[in-house]
Design a protein around this motif. Structure first.
Motif, PDB file in Angstrom:
ATOM      1  N   PHE A 229       0.671  -1.005   0.106  1.00 18.12           N
ATOM      2  CA  PHE A 229       0.035  -0.116  -0.042  1.00 18.12           C
ATOM      3  C   PHE A 229       0.999   1.332   0.209  1.00 18.12           C
ATOM      4  N   GLY A 230       2.095   1.197   0.993  1.00 21.39           N
ATOM      5  CA  GLY A 230       2.967   2.137   0.659  1.00 21.39           C
ATOM      6  C   GLY A 230       4.170   1.579   0.310  1.00 21.39           C
ATOM      7  N   VAL A 231       5.364   2.244   0.636  1.00 22.32           N
ATOM      8  CA  VAL A 231       6.743   1.850   0.118  1.00 22.32           C
ATOM      9  C   VAL A 231       7.707   1.901   1.200  1.00 22.32           C
ATOM     10  N   ASN A 232       8.333   0.776   1.392  1.00 27.24           N
ATOM     11  CA  ASN A 232       9.406   0.579   2.156  1.00 27.24           C
ATOM     12  C   ASN A 232      10.662  -0.357   1.765  1.00 27.24           C
ATOM     13  N   GLY A 270       8.217  14.965  -3.389  1.00 27.51           N
ATOM     14  CA  GLY A 270       9.133  14.139  -4.270  1.00 27.51           C
ATOM     15  C   GLY A 270       9.696  12.725  -3.636  1.00 27.51           C
ATOM     16  N   CYS A 271       8.956  12.231  -2.425  1.00 24.48           N
ATOM     17  CA  CYS A 271       9.281  11.029  -1.798  1.00 24.48           C
ATOM     18  C   CYS A 271       9.132   9.992  -2.880  1.00 24.48           C
ATOM     19  N   LEU A 272       9.837   9.082  -2.641  1.00 23.84           N
ATOM     20  CA  LEU A 272       9.454   7.741  -3.647  1.00 23.84           C
ATOM     21  C   LEU A 272       8.096   7.202  -3.533  1.00 23.84           C
ATOM     22  N   GLU A 273       7.565   7.211  -2.565  1.00 23.25           N
ATOM     23  CA  GLU A 273       6.242   6.664  -2.456  1.00 23.25           C
ATOM     24  C   GLU A 273       5.337   7.536  -3.076  1.00 23.25           C
ATOM     25  N   ALA A 274       5.514   9.023  -3.066  1.00 27.29           N
ATOM     26  CA  ALA A 274       4.665   9.772  -3.500  1.00 27.29           C
ATOM     27  C   ALA A 274       4.831   9.539  -5.266  1.00 27.29           C
ATOM     28  N   GLN A 275       5.884   9.453  -5.727  1.00 25.77           N
ATOM     29  CA  GLN A 275       6.142   9.213  -7.107  1.00 25.77           C
ATOM     30  C   GLN A 275       5.604   8.130  -7.671  1.00 25.77           C
ATOM     31  N   LEU A 276       5.747   7.170  -6.681  1.00 28.43           N
ATOM     32  CA  LEU A 276       5.003   5.870  -7.402  1.00 28.43           C
ATOM     33  C   LEU A 276       3.669   5.853  -7.485  1.00 28.43           C
ATOM     34  N   TRP A 277       2.958   6.443  -6.451  1.00 27.51           N
ATOM     35  CA  TRP A 277       1.647   6.520  -6.486  1.00 27.51           C
ATOM     36  C   TRP A 277       1.125   7.306  -7.587  1.00 27.51           C
ATOM     37  N   ALA A 278       1.657   8.345  -7.956  1.00 23.45           N
ATOM     38  CA  ALA A 278       1.347   9.382  -8.994  1.00 23.45           C
ATOM     39  C   ALA A 278       1.427   8.447 -10.335  1.00 23.45           C
ATOM     40  N   LEU A 279       2.001   7.391 -10.446  1.00 25.08           N
ATOM     41  CA  LEU A 279       2.033   6.565 -11.786  1.00 25.08           C
ATOM     42  C   LEU A 279       0.769   5.690 -11.682  1.00 25.08           C
ATOM     43  N   ASP A 280       0.235   5.316 -10.587  1.00 27.08           N
ATOM     44  CA  ASP A 280      -0.979   4.428 -10.509  1.00 27.08           C
ATOM     45  C   ASP A 280      -1.941   5.231 -10.302  1.00 27.08           C
ATOM     46  N   THR A 281      -2.733   5.220 -11.766  1.00 26.92           N
ATOM     47  CA  THR A 281      -3.777   6.132 -12.028  1.00 26.92           C
ATOM     48  C   THR A 281      -5.024   5.246 -11.625  1.00 26.92           C
ATOM     49  N   ALA A 282      -5.314   4.144 -11.287  1.00 28.19           N
ATOM     50  CA  ALA A 282      -6.187   3.335 -10.786  1.00 28.19           C
ATOM     51  C   ALA A 282      -6.908   3.803  -9.577  1.00 28.19           C
ATOM     52  N   GLY A 285      -6.085   1.068  -3.892  1.00 26.65           N
ATOM     53  CA  GLY A 285      -5.740   0.792  -2.522  1.00 26.65           C
ATOM     54  C   GLY A 285      -4.526   0.030  -2.470  1.00 26.65           C
ATOM     55  N   LEU A 286      -4.196  -0.937  -3.311  1.00 26.72           N
ATOM     56  CA  LEU A 286      -2.905  -1.715  -3.338  1.00 26.72           C
ATOM     57  C   LEU A 286      -1.985  -1.013  -4.663  1.00 26.72           C
ATOM     58  N   LEU A 287      -0.968  -0.816  -4.289  1.00 24.56           N
ATOM     59  CA  LEU A 287      -0.101   0.138  -5.261  1.00 24.56           C
ATOM     60  C   LEU A 287       0.196  -0.877  -6.660  1.00 24.56           C
ATOM     61  N   PHE A 288      -0.141  -0.471  -7.715  1.00 20.87           N
ATOM     62  CA  PHE A 288      -0.264  -1.115  -9.133  1.00 20.87           C
ATOM     63  C   PHE A 288      -0.886  -2.424  -9.092  1.00 20.87           C
TER      64      PHE A 288
END
Length: 388
Positions: A229-232, A270-282, A285-288
């Protein structure tokens, strides 16, 4: 200069007993003899034999009736050595992981076998008090169904979401569960369950389990990116899980990749998590999560998104290589295809853009998140604590 207190004889005995029990535990599949342990340690044979007797009396170990020496030919001189292993019902370890969407709980016997597993969803916008109530209920119901005595529980490993302070045993922050800020989670659960709770960050626990059991050719060191859901992220080598000098787990999702980038939930840009979520247009709830079926269908736009995700991970991976020099990276996402496509793109970039500080690019592997992996890793926390 003030001298430190010498070890008491009782401390030495306890240490030696745990050392021998650990050796027997390590050799539990094939078993081990008293003479082998006496030869492998600095203990005198009478001391080792006496400890074996104590462990037998406590029913922590037992003799293997059919062992690897049974094939010795008839007529050979000398007594066959007695081979010991651990008593699988002597102790139990518990492994529990939770995050915003679910709880995963497993029970393992002293032989390392999983004898119980349960995974339950969590409702949205839940409070930490209700999560704890659910955790306690799940554990108590499992004890009742498996008829396990609490006296035989060595402890529970707890894989908690968010950044964890291992010294105070608190979750520093996990905004997806209400009230989970500077929260004494291990202490709260210990007071309700009445056995030791060993806490760590869930990404770290998963990384440890993948390092040990994932079958990856990591050459001794592995950095895992967990995209759920997030990134770590977490770094593991032969010494174990890396934490900061203050005993705090890593928070890789909030490493900045673009100082002028999108605003993150943590308040930075510009955090990694924010950048990845911006790519997920759907935004499901679960990333990608939505990309799995699109990749299976060969959709080009889905492949483009995974390539861009790999670009952001590449920026962080290069910094990680400066600090830890891992011999391998693992991408773990919510689906096998998403994880594989991101890993393949990251591998290509690492191989293409040569690095004077790391002339041999690290390996890159992929795996899909599996709750059973986190159960096993959390259980291993208990064993490390028990044998320490």
């Amino acid at each position: 200069m003030k001298q430190s207190n010498p070890l008491r004889s009782s401390d030495v005995r306890a240490h030696n007993q745990k050392m021998i029990l650990f050796r027997i535990y390590e050799a539990r599949k094939t078993g081990i003899s008293q003479s082998e342990i006496a030869a492998d340690t600095s203990l005198k044979a009478p001391t080792a034999f006496r400890i074996f007797s104590i462990l037998e009396e406590q029913r922590l170990i037992k003799v293997i009736k059919k062992n690897r020496y049974n094939e010795v030919k008839q007529g050979c001189k000398g007594r066959r050595p007695v081979i010991y292993t651990v008593n699988k019902d002597a102790l139990y370890t518990l492994g529990l992981e939770f995050w915003a969407s679910s709880i995963s709980f497993g029970i393992f016997n002293f032989n390392g076998d999983r004898i119980f597993s349960r995974i339950e969803p969590l409702p949205g916008n839940i409070s930490i008090e209700k999560v704890i109530a659910g955790l306690v209920l799940m554990v108590n119901e499992a004890f009742k169904s498996q008829k396990i005595s609490r006296k035989k529980v060595a402890g529970m490993g707890l894989a908690a979401p968010g950044q964890v302070d291992l010294v105070s045993r608190r979750v520093i922050s996990y905004p997806r569960i209400r009230g989970m800020v500077n929260f004494p989670l291990a202490e709260e659960l210990e007071s309700k369950l009445n056995f030791p709770v060993i806490i760590h960050n869930n990404c770290s626990v998963i990384a440890l389990s993948e390092y040990r059991y994932g079958g990856h050719a990591h050459q001794g060191s592995l950095f895992t990116f967990l995209l759920r859901f997030g990134v770590n992220g977490a770094f593991v080598d032969q010494r174990g899980i890396y934490t900061t000098g203050c005993g705090i787990t890593l928070e890789t999702g909030h490493v900045p990749v673009d100082s002028h980038g999108l605003l993150c939930s943590c308040g930075l840009k510009g955090c990694l998590e924010a950048q990845l979520w911006a790519l997920d247009t759907a935004k499901e709830g679960l990333l990608f999560h939505s990309l799995e079926s699109r990749l299976a269908a060969g959709e080009k736009d889905a492949k483009r998104i995974t390539a861009k995700a790999a670009d952001s991970l590449f920026v962080v991976a290069k910094s990680i290589m400066r600090f830890f020099n891992p011999r391998a990276f693992l991408i773990m996402g919510n689906g096998e295809l998403v994880s594989r496509y991101i890993a393949e793109n990251l591998k290509k970039r690492l191989e293409r853009e040569t690095d004077v500080f790391a002339p041999e690019p690290p390996q890159v592997f992929s795996s899909a998140y599996d709750a059973l992996i986190s159960q096993r890793g959390a259980s291993d926390l208990v064993l490390a604590h028990y044998f320490s």
